[in-house]
Write an enzyme that holds these catalytic residues in place. Structure first.
Site, PDB file in Angstrom:
ATOM      1  N   LYS A   1      -0.867 -13.069  -4.706  1.00 49.10           N
ATOM      2  CA  LYS A   1      -1.645 -12.066  -3.987  1.00 49.10           C
ATOM      3  C   LYS A   1      -2.714 -12.775  -3.161  1.00 49.10           C
ATOM      4  O   LYS A   1      -3.571 -13.475  -3.700  1.00 49.10           O
ATOM      5  CB  LYS A   1      -2.304 -11.073  -4.950  1.00 49.10           C
ATOM      6  CG  LYS A   1      -3.128 -10.001  -4.213  1.00 49.10           C
ATOM      7  CD  LYS A   1      -3.985  -9.171  -5.148  1.00 49.10           C
ATOM      8  CE  LYS A   1      -3.166  -8.174  -5.916  1.00 49.10           C
ATOM      9  NZ  LYS A   1      -4.039  -7.266  -6.717  1.00 49.10           N
TER      10      LYS A   1
ATOM     11  N   ASP B   1      -6.952   2.914 -12.460  1.00 48.19           N
ATOM     12  CA  ASP B   1      -5.995   3.213 -11.387  1.00 48.19           C
ATOM     13  C   ASP B   1      -4.572   3.132 -11.919  1.00 48.19           C
ATOM     14  O   ASP B   1      -3.691   2.522 -11.292  1.00 48.19           O
ATOM     15  CB  ASP B   1      -6.189   2.249 -10.220  1.00 48.19           C
ATOM     16  CG  ASP B   1      -5.550   2.775  -8.923  1.00 48.19           C
ATOM     17  OD1 ASP B   1      -5.240   3.984  -8.869  1.00 48.19           O
ATOM     18  OD2 ASP B   1      -5.375   1.992  -7.976  1.00 48.19           O
TER      19      ASP B   1
ATOM     20  N   ILE C   1       6.247  -9.086   0.055  1.00 47.99           N
ATOM     21  CA  ILE C   1       6.917  -8.035  -0.740  1.00 47.99           C
ATOM     22  C   ILE C   1       6.040  -6.818  -0.943  1.00 47.99           C
ATOM     23  O   ILE C   1       6.474  -5.824  -1.518  1.00 47.99           O
ATOM     24  CB  ILE C   1       7.369  -8.571  -2.114  1.00 47.99           C
ATOM     25  CG1 ILE C   1       6.179  -9.139  -2.899  1.00 47.99           C
ATOM     26  CG2 ILE C   1       8.475  -9.580  -1.966  1.00 47.99           C
ATOM     27  CD1 ILE C   1       6.554  -9.582  -4.309  1.00 47.99           C
ATOM     28  N   GLY C   2       4.800  -6.852  -0.477  1.00 46.17           N
ATOM     29  CA  GLY C   2       3.952  -5.682  -0.641  1.00 46.17           C
ATOM     30  C   GLY C   2       2.587  -5.898  -0.019  1.00 46.17           C
ATOM     31  O   GLY C   2       2.137  -7.017   0.197  1.00 46.17           O
ATOM     32  N   SER C   3       1.940  -4.778   0.281  1.00 45.65           N
ATOM     33  CA  SER C   3       0.607  -4.836   0.862  1.00 45.65           C
ATOM     34  C   SER C   3      -0.167  -3.625   0.385  1.00 45.65           C
ATOM     35  O   SER C   3       0.362  -2.511   0.374  1.00 45.65           O
ATOM     36  CB  SER C   3       0.695  -4.846   2.394  1.00 45.65           C
ATOM     37  OG  SER C   3      -0.585  -4.920   2.967  1.00 45.65           O
ATOM     38  N   GLY C   4      -1.408  -3.830  -0.031  1.00 48.88           N
ATOM     39  CA  GLY C   4      -2.193  -2.733  -0.568  1.00 48.88           C
ATOM     40  C   GLY C   4      -3.650  -2.843  -0.188  1.00 48.88           C
ATOM     41  O   GLY C   4      -4.039  -3.617   0.688  1.00 48.88           O
TER      42      GLY C   4
ATOM     43  N   GLY D   1      -5.034  -6.534  -0.898  1.00 51.94           N
ATOM     44  CA  GLY D   1      -4.446  -7.717  -0.302  1.00 51.94           C
ATOM     45  C   GLY D   1      -2.950  -7.629  -0.141  1.00 51.94           C
ATOM     46  O   GLY D   1      -2.342  -6.589  -0.411  1.00 51.94           O
ATOM     47  N   LYS D   2      -2.342  -8.717   0.316  1.00 49.01           N
ATOM     48  CA  LYS D   2      -0.897  -8.799   0.475  1.00 49.01           C
ATOM     49  C   LYS D   2      -0.289  -9.581  -0.681  1.00 49.01           C
ATOM     50  O   LYS D   2      -0.924 -10.487  -1.223  1.00 49.01           O
ATOM     51  CB  LYS D   2      -0.535  -9.498   1.790  1.00 49.01           C
ATOM     52  CG  LYS D   2      -0.892  -8.717   3.044  1.00 49.01           C
ATOM     53  CD  LYS D   2      -0.427  -9.480   4.281  1.00 49.01           C
ATOM     54  CE  LYS D   2      -0.686  -8.695   5.550  1.00 49.01           C
ATOM     55  NZ  LYS D   2      -0.207  -9.422   6.755  1.00 49.01           N
ATOM     56  N   VAL D   3       0.942  -9.238  -1.030  1.00 54.68           N
ATOM     57  CA  VAL D   3       1.626  -9.920  -2.132  1.00 54.68           C
ATOM     58  C   VAL D   3       2.900 -10.565  -1.604  1.00 54.68           C
ATOM     59  O   VAL D   3       3.684  -9.936  -0.889  1.00 54.68           O
ATOM     60  CB  VAL D   3       1.967  -8.935  -3.275  1.00 54.68           C
ATOM     61  CG1 VAL D   3       2.640  -9.678  -4.428  1.00 54.68           C
ATOM     62  CG2 VAL D   3       0.709  -8.229  -3.768  1.00 54.68           C
TER      63      VAL D   3
END
Length: 979
Positions: free
Chosen positions: A712, A809, A689-692, A695-697
């Protein structure tokens, strides 16, 4: 007994005053003038409508908005509709004994209704709708001559005004859209026999509709929408033979729609949407010949629609989405009527698509997604130039799109996705210059893309993925300056990636995967500063990866399965992980990098490449064994058992960098929940559902315990550092507006963090998502709740923890939303624990953190990060909520951000109003939005010491609280909800 002299004198004076007043009209006129001047003094008049109200006037009859009786000269009417007046109502109004009409709607008047108004016994019209008035209502039952009473769309509180049932002369009664305590409709409302208009929407009413209401035989409009009214839809409504408008949407009504509704032969509008009704519609409903509006979306109706709808001659709006209707749609619906809006989405209609919805040329909104329509789309729709929103996706339609449908000059959205359409995009698409979204995903469209796509200068989303398009990607796409999402994956495009894409300055999401694109990755892509997600996988691209790509703020990248060569930039590798680069035989990673590959990536070592596979112990053993054979070849006299022992020792030394054999997971839990380490760590890429940057989620539905969680998986280079930071902070704190960390799992270089799952993503996504009908997902009430909740969470971190926590952040993507849109601050990977008693008042850090557009200006010249840096970032989030804009946009200018853009619009009220998000702003919420805008400006002040603390921010936001969420339109009729 002698009279008291002073009292006697007073009686004489009073008698003389009355006597002279009969023969000298100027005396009461002067009194009325003074009463009106006092009335004016308590109002603010920014547009100077009341300048004519002067002290020196002989008569008030010349005052703007004032009317007088021609014979007596006394004031009979005050009418100041929509004049931007604010302030409060003066009790002096009660001096106007001949006043018959007080009309002040659509202003910003606040305060309470003065009880003295009840002295104006000649009053026939009292209209205060659409103001900011509050407090409990005074008993105005003494105004027995009132015919029109409208105090709707204000903020009146207290009990529902049951005294209105005594005003038996009333013709129009509007009490709705206020903040009354929960109550019921008074049983004696049937006393108001003359009522023709009754508006009780949004009044916090519960219980069933009293039978007495159906004795109001003159009633034409019945609006009790947006309440908690329960029970079955009343059959007795058939008694109201003059009824032409029924508004009962958004209640808790149950049961079937009774056939008796068909007896209301004058009925023009009916809206019973968003209730709990079910069953089939009576065939007789189709006989209501005067119907113009028919809405019953979001119920549980089923069966086929009455064919009589096809014969209607006046129908303009037809909305029945999100029910369970089946069968064929009435073929002639729209054929004889000026249909403007139709939404039949999310039903189970089958057969051919209706042909005549635009027969009269008035159709603007055609929404029929998620049905089972089949066959071709009728050619006659090619002439429907009035269309603004066309969505027929998720059906079983086939054939080619009528040529004219590519040329819709007013269309803002065209969505043909998830069907079986064939053919190509006509060059006539260049006529559709108003388009914001063109979505053709998952069809069988083919051919080359026309260069005329470059004429769609308003286009924001172009999604053509999973089709059979071929040829080169036209360079003209670079002309789409507003484009934010470009999806061309899973086609047959060839040629090079056009360098002109760098001109798409707002592009956030670029996906060209699974094509046959060749050539190099143009360095021009590195110039798209707004780019957040890049996928060029499964092409035949060659050459090296542009180093400048790592200058972008990417959260997702995939360059796998190409023919790329050279070193992988370290930041891209740590952000995308090995899987983003596999399948490129010529790529390698820097041997000095801390990042260790777990797939087939090679290690750069001078001019030679040595493949290294983590976990493949047999390969490693062979390499070690070969080296030992070379070294020990001349030592044949060494004892065999010593050799074996030495071999084992060497193996152990060379395998130190790898994981332990058959290690156990180290599970650290912060909440009493049941977790299975193997279940958590066995993640499916389909649930990504996400990547930043850390790491990846993944979304994971646990078999036991808390249900759905977010996991995560940290990039290897960051695992220990990030997990330690987040555990140290989130593992200890407890606040409803801070994301809950359930547990951390560690093994070797791998690390997994288990969080509570947030159904609605993050604030940034929600701000820029659309729901049905193109409406924004977040209205002002939701945005305010998000602002206040996030502020409380941040204030807790700054002020209520044993040592202050500086997030470093804060941004809209790091504020997550649960199913109720409650915000939770997340991503503490770069957070710091401050020393409250530091001489600098904060935490000195040695590394830079933050996101472009949210970074406080002082961080350009100091590393002294304080709580005030978070305050600045939060101020930017507030600006996003108020304006609906992004922190960085091309429109602001090179190097400029949202804070700068807002600062250029603060010179006058007219300019300030252009800052407010025009998708949600209305008169009723404008002032509240401006209050929050002022708070945001304080938070983003350049000098840190001039910014408020987060505790102060919370207090200011509480003061800016909207009284309630209300529909922006007057008289309770909410905007059309469209998919």
């Amino acid at each position: 007994m002698a009279k008291n002299p002073p009292l006697f004198s007073l009686q004489i004076l009073t008698t003389l005053t009355v006597f002279f007043s009969l023969f000298h009209p100027s005396i009461p006129l002067k009194a009325e003038t003074e009463a009106l001047l006092e009335f004016k003094n308590q109002l603010e008049d920014p547009l100077n409508y009341l300048d004519s109200w002067g002290k020196d006037s002989d008569s008030p009859c010349g005052f703007f908005g004032v009317s007088c009786d021609p014979s007596t000269g006394l004031v009979t009417e005050i009418s100041l509709d929509n004049k931007s007046l604010s302030g409060s109502l003066s009790p002096s109004i009660s001096m106007l004994q001949s006043l018959q009409s007080l009309v002040l709607p659509s202003n910003s008047i606040s305060g309470e209704i003065p009880w003295e108004l009840s002295n104006c016994t000649n009053l026939r019209v009292l209209n205060l709708t659409g103001n900011n008035m509050n407090g409990s209502l005074p008993d105005l039952s003494g105004l027995r001559n009132l015919k029109i009473l409208d105090i709707s769309v204000n903020y009146f509180s207290g009990g529902f005004p049951n005294w209105v049932v005594n005003l038996n002369q009333l013709v129009s009664l509007g009490l709705g859209d206020n903040d009354y305590d929960e109550g019921e409709i008074p049983r004696s409302i049937g006393n108001l026999k003359n009522l023709t208009w009754l508006f009780l929407a949004g009044s916090n009413l519960r219980g069933e509709i009293p039978e007495s209401i159906f004795e109001l035989s003159a009633l034409g409009t019945l609006d009790i929408s947006t309440n908690n009214i329960s029970g079955n839809f009343p059959k007795s409504i058939s008694k109201l033979r003059n009824l032409w408008k029924i508004e009962l949407f958004q209640n808790n009504l149950t049961g079937e729609l009774p056939v008796e509704v068909a007896d209301l032969s004058l009925l023009q509008e009916i809206d019973i949407s968003a209730n709990q009704m079910f069953g089939k519609l009576p065939q007789e409903i189709g006989n209501l010949k005067l119907l113009t509006v028919f809405q019953l979306y979001e119920n549980d109706f089923s069966g086929e629609l009455p064919m009589g709808f096809g014969d209607l001659r006046h129908l303009k709006s037809f909305s029945i989405y999100r029910n369970r209707f089946t069968g064929q749609f009435p073929e002639n619906l729209g054929r004889f009527s000026p249909l403007n809006t139709i939404d039949i989405s999310e039903n189970q209609f089958s057969g051919g698509f209706p042909k005549f919805l635009c027969e009269t040329g008035n159709l603007q909104f055609l929404l029929a997604l998620e049905n089972n329509f089949s066959g071709e789309f009728a050619d006659n729709y090619g002439g429907c130039k009035s269309l603004e929103r066309l969505r027929i996706n998720q059906n079983n339609l086939s054939g080619e799109i009528p040529d004219g449908l590519w040329a819709l000059p007013s269309a803002k959205m065209i969505d043909f996705s998830d069907n079986g359409f064939t053919g190509g995009i006509s060059p006539n698409i260049g006529i559709s210059t108003s388009l914001n979204e063109l979505v053709l995903t998952n069809n069988r469209f083919s051919g080359e893309l026309p260069a005329e796509l470059g004429k769609l200068t308003q286009l924001e989303r172009l999604q053509l993925n999973n089709n059979e398009f071929s040829g080169e990607i036209p360079a003209e796409i670079g002309s789409l300056k507003q484009l934010s999402s470009l999806h061309l994956e899973e086609n047959s495009f060839t040629g090079q990636i056009p360098a002109e894409l760098r001109q798409c300055a707002r592009l956030v999401d670029l996906n060209l995967a699974v094509n046959s694109l060749s050539g190099i990755i143009p360095n021009a892509i590195s110039q798209i500063n707004s780019l957040n997600s890049l996928n060029l996988s499964r092409n035949v691209l060659k050459g090296s990866i542009p180093k400048n790509l790592q200058m972008l703020k990417l959260s997702s990248i995939d360059l796998s399965k190409n023919h790329l060569t050279g070193k992988i930039p370290v930041f891209l590798l740590s952000m995308g992980g090995d899987q983003a680069f596999v399948g490129n035989k010529g790529l390698c990673i820097d041997g000095s990098s801390d990042t260790e590959p777990n797939s087939g990536l090679a290690v750069c070592s001078g001019n030679s490449l040595h493949k290294r596979f983590i976990g493949n112990k047999r390969v490693i053993f062979c390499i070690i064994l070969a080296a030992l054979v070379v070294i020990l070849g001349g030592l044949l006299l060494v004892n065999y058992w010593n050799f074996k022992h030495s071999e084992a020792n060497d193996m152990e030394n060379d395998l130190r960098w790898d994981k332990e054999i058959n290690p156990k997971w180290n599970l650290e839990s912060f909440h009493p929940v049941e977790l299975d380490a193997e279940e958590i760590c066995n993640l499916d890429e389909e649930n990504l559902i996400g990547s930043g940057g850390t790491g990846k989620v993944y979304r994971l539905d646990l078999k036991k315990g808390v249900g759905t969680v977010a996991v995560k998986k940290l990039w290897k280079g960051n695992a220990v550092k990030v997990s330690a930071t987040e555990m140290n902070i989130l593992g200890k704190i407890r606040h409803r507006n801070v994301l809950k960390l359930y547990a951390c799992l560690l093994r070797g270089g791998s690390s997994f963090l288990v969080f509570e799952y947030m159904e609605n993503g993050n604030v940034f996504q929600a701000l820029h998502r659309e729901i049905k009908g193109g409406e924004v997902e977040l209205d002002w009430y939701k945005r305010y709740r998000i602002a206040l909740g996030a502020a409380k969470g941040l204030a807790y971190l700054h002020h209520d923890c044993s040592l202050p926590i500086i997030h470093r952040d804060i941004k809209s993507t790091n504020i997550l939303l649960n199913e109720d849109y409650e915000p939770k601050i997340a991503d503490f990977g770069v957070a710091k624990i401050a020393e409250r008693f530091s001489s600098h008042g904060g935490s000195e850090t040695s590394c830079f953190a933050g996101t472009h557009g949210y970074i406080a200006p002082e961080l350009a010249y100091t590393l002294n990060v304080t709580e005030k840096s978070d305050v600045y970032s939060f101020g930017v989030v507030l600006l996003e909520l108020v304006t609906g804009r992004r922190a960085i946009e091309h429109e602001y200018g090179e190097g400029k951000d949202l804070v700068y853009w807002v600062s250029t619009h603060l010179y006058n009220l007219k300019d300030v109003l252009t800052v407010l998000d025009n998708k949600i702003v209305s008169d009723s919420i404008r002032d509240g939005m401006i209050k929050v805008l002022k708070i945001a400006i304080l938070c983003t002040t350049k000098l840190p010491n001039l910014r408020p603390s987060m505790k102060d921010v919370v207090k200011m936001l509480v003061d800016a609280e909207p009284y309630t969420f209300r529909c922006p339109s007057k008289h309770g009729k909410k905007e059309q909800v469209l998919v």
